[in-house]
Design an enzyme around this catalytic site. Sequence first.
Site, PDB file in Angstrom:
ATOM      1  N   GLU A 158       2.962   0.495   3.554  1.00  0.00           N
ATOM      2  CA  GLU A 158       2.469  -0.662   4.208  1.00  0.00           C
ATOM      3  C   GLU A 158       2.416  -1.937   3.442  1.00  0.00           C
ATOM      4  OE1 GLU A 158      -1.056   1.538   7.195  1.00  0.00           O
ATOM      5  OE2 GLU A 158      -1.634   0.918   5.069  1.00  0.00           O
ATOM      6  N   HIS A 164       0.911  -1.118   0.109  1.00  0.00           N
ATOM      7  CA  HIS A 164       0.213  -0.110   0.034  1.00  0.00           C
ATOM      8  C   HIS A 164       0.945   1.358   0.047  1.00  0.00           C
ATOM      9  CE1 HIS A 164      -3.249   2.693   2.165  1.00  0.00           C
ATOM     10  NE2 HIS A 164      -3.286   3.018   0.921  1.00  0.00           N
ATOM     11  N   ASN A 203      -5.193   4.075   7.242  1.00  0.00           N
ATOM     12  CA  ASN A 203      -6.511   4.425   6.836  1.00  0.00           C
ATOM     13  C   ASN A 203      -7.525   4.307   7.974  1.00  0.00           C
ATOM     14  OD1 ASN A 203      -6.209   5.522   4.478  1.00  0.00           O
ATOM     15  ND2 ASN A 203      -6.252   3.686   3.181  1.00  0.00           N
TER      16      ASN A 203
HETATM   17  N1  CAA Z   1       3.184  14.039  -7.554  1.00  0.00           N
HETATM   18  C1  CAA Z   1       4.546  14.022  -7.395  1.00  0.00           C
HETATM   19  N2  CAA Z   1       5.162  14.968  -6.542  1.00  0.00           N
HETATM   20  C2  CAA Z   1       4.303  16.050  -6.254  1.00  0.00           C
HETATM   21  C3  CAA Z   1       2.844  15.721  -6.457  1.00  0.00           C
HETATM   22  C4  CAA Z   1       2.263  14.747  -7.125  1.00  0.00           C
HETATM   23  N3  CAA Z   1       1.165  14.515  -7.160  1.00  0.00           N
HETATM   24  N4  CAA Z   1       2.174  16.942  -5.790  1.00  0.00           N
HETATM   25  C5  CAA Z   1       3.335  17.571  -5.222  1.00  0.00           C
HETATM   26  N5  CAA Z   1       4.179  16.819  -5.205  1.00  0.00           N
HETATM   27  C6  CAA Z   1       5.680  17.342  -4.850  1.00  0.00           C
HETATM   28  C7  CAA Z   1       6.205  18.693  -5.388  1.00  0.00           C
HETATM   29  O1  CAA Z   1       6.730  18.564  -6.448  1.00  0.00           O
HETATM   30  C8  CAA Z   1       7.025  19.128  -4.194  1.00  0.00           C
HETATM   31  O2  CAA Z   1       8.303  18.527  -4.399  1.00  0.00           O
HETATM   32  P1  CAA Z   1       9.622  19.469  -3.884  1.00  0.00           P
HETATM   33  O3  CAA Z   1       9.441  19.832  -2.484  1.00  0.00           O
HETATM   34  O4  CAA Z   1      10.720  18.201  -3.865  1.00  0.00           O
HETATM   35  O5  CAA Z   1       9.713  20.459  -4.810  1.00  0.00           O
HETATM   36  C9  CAA Z   1       6.244  18.852  -3.021  1.00  0.00           C
HETATM   37  O6  CAA Z   1       5.606  17.478  -3.429  1.00  0.00           O
HETATM   38  C10 CAA Z   1       5.602  19.825  -2.274  1.00  0.00           C
HETATM   39  O7  CAA Z   1       4.663  20.068  -3.388  1.00  0.00           O
HETATM   40  P2  CAA Z   1       4.255  21.750  -3.635  1.00  0.00           P
HETATM   41  O8  CAA Z   1       5.108  22.540  -2.847  1.00  0.00           O
HETATM   42  O9  CAA Z   1       3.661  21.796  -4.858  1.00  0.00           O
HETATM   43  O10 CAA Z   1       2.956  21.704  -2.519  1.00  0.00           O
HETATM   44  P3  CAA Z   1       2.898  21.497  -0.877  1.00  0.00           P
HETATM   45  O11 CAA Z   1       3.693  21.817  -0.166  1.00  0.00           O
HETATM   46  O12 CAA Z   1       1.545  21.832  -0.646  1.00  0.00           O
HETATM   47  O13 CAA Z   1       2.855  19.843  -0.732  1.00  0.00           O
HETATM   48  C11 CAA Z   1       1.703  17.781  -0.903  1.00  0.00           C
HETATM   49  C12 CAA Z   1       1.740  18.923  -1.432  1.00  0.00           C
HETATM   50  C13 CAA Z   1       3.057  16.978  -0.804  1.00  0.00           C
HETATM   51  C14 CAA Z   1       0.493  16.813  -1.326  1.00  0.00           C
HETATM   52  C15 CAA Z   1       1.324  18.167   0.743  1.00  0.00           C
HETATM   53  O14 CAA Z   1       0.132  18.915   0.890  1.00  0.00           O
HETATM   54  C16 CAA Z   1       0.873  16.716   1.627  1.00  0.00           C
HETATM   55  O15 CAA Z   1       1.899  16.141   2.248  1.00  0.00           O
HETATM   56  N6  CAA Z   1      -0.351  16.703   1.843  1.00  0.00           N
HETATM   57  C17 CAA Z   1      -0.705  15.378   2.579  1.00  0.00           C
HETATM   58  C18 CAA Z   1      -0.746  14.149   1.510  1.00  0.00           C
HETATM   59  C19 CAA Z   1      -1.304  13.082   2.462  1.00  0.00           C
HETATM   60  O16 CAA Z   1      -1.680  12.903   3.564  1.00  0.00           O
HETATM   61  N7  CAA Z   1      -1.236  11.810   1.728  1.00  0.00           N
HETATM   62  C20 CAA Z   1      -1.848  10.652   2.207  1.00  0.00           C
HETATM   63  C21 CAA Z   1      -3.046  10.440   1.769  1.00  0.00           C
HETATM   64  S1  CAA Z   1      -3.873   9.009   2.111  1.00  0.00           S
HETATM   65  C22 CAA Z   1      -3.410   7.670   1.199  1.00  0.00           C
HETATM   66  O17 CAA Z   1      -2.754   8.023   0.133  1.00  0.00           O
HETATM   67  C23 CAA Z   1      -3.593   6.429   1.652  1.00  0.00           C
HETATM   68  C24 CAA Z   1      -5.031   6.124   1.016  1.00  0.00           C
HETATM   69  O18 CAA Z   1      -5.291   4.850   0.867  1.00  0.00           O
HETATM   70  C25 CAA Z   1      -6.291   6.835   1.035  1.00  0.00           C
END
Ligand code: CAA
Length: 289
Positions: A150, A138, A188
Amino acid sequence: MKTIGVIGAGQMGAGIAQVAAQAGYRVLVSDVDLARAEAGKAGIAKRLARAVEKEQIGADDADLALGRIAPQGDYAAFGDADLIVEAATEREAVKRAIFAEAGKVLAPHAILATNTSSIPITRLAQASPDPARFMGVHFFNPVPVMKPIELIRGLATSDATVAAVEAFAQSLGKTVVHANDAPGFIVNRVLIPMLNEAIFALGEGVATIRDIDAAVSLGLNHPMGPLTLADFIGLDTCLEIARVLHEGTGDPKFRPAPLLVKYVEAGWLGRKTKRGFYDYSGAEPVPTR
Ligand code: CAA
């Protein structure tokens, strides 16, 4: 392992394909048709180009990684894969149909893994050709950024399967955590009740979308507020996981918020449909309530 098959070229599948290609694996990617698989690769190309612009990776490395990704219109070539990772829609029937089809070409030594966020691995293993070579792997969204993976073993998963998938996960530079085959696994089980509770709070008029998100992201130092994160994950996926938690535990505390059900019924699934708790059609997200 040399060749990885990824089934599903959406946000998770494309992310998995990208990190595997960057780690040097040859990657086959499929989706419902070749055009979708190619669209997934086009998205990866854009993200790699941005990483080159930011000088995080070299242009040669980006080209090499992209060159390792081969979009597929069917599973014929997946017989070459040492590991197949399924990252399709979070619906059990969809996943079972994929395992039946991909299972026909699975090499005798190869492993079939699922990126399910919450469906029981032991149950899904029954739809695979060999439950000993089946397990959960995961990833988190966005895959290139998020550190953990995971690993979930089913009742019949062999030690050799776990060891091989753990070695693969580590070769991607990820941090491996092991979870038992319980509804929602670790993340989750903790995350979805929080997002669901934020939606209950919204539905009950506790606060506005903006205030719930601002309060939680600033108050708990989370990068995103819960309603923004729910939109980011996809409200359909959040609802599916909430239902798995509810049905899998029988505990009413996991019942999905009625407003979450309504949004999904309306087809407002979050960022991917440009509307969820926010409207994403303009330059900045605008709350929908
Ligand atoms: N793909 C690849 N890289 C990405 C991306 C994407 N879709 N979106 C953002 N990034 C990268 C950016 O390139 C940037 O990289 P660098 O710092 O190396 O330049 C970094 O992430 C930060 O991006 P931004 O500056 O554009 O934006 P931000 O600081 O707002 O970060 C985020 C964006 C990383 C998404 C951040 O908001 C975050 O960590 N959010 C929480 C995400 C989270 O909780 N994910 C888990 C979800 S649950 C899940 O996935 C499991 C499930 O089963 C549901």
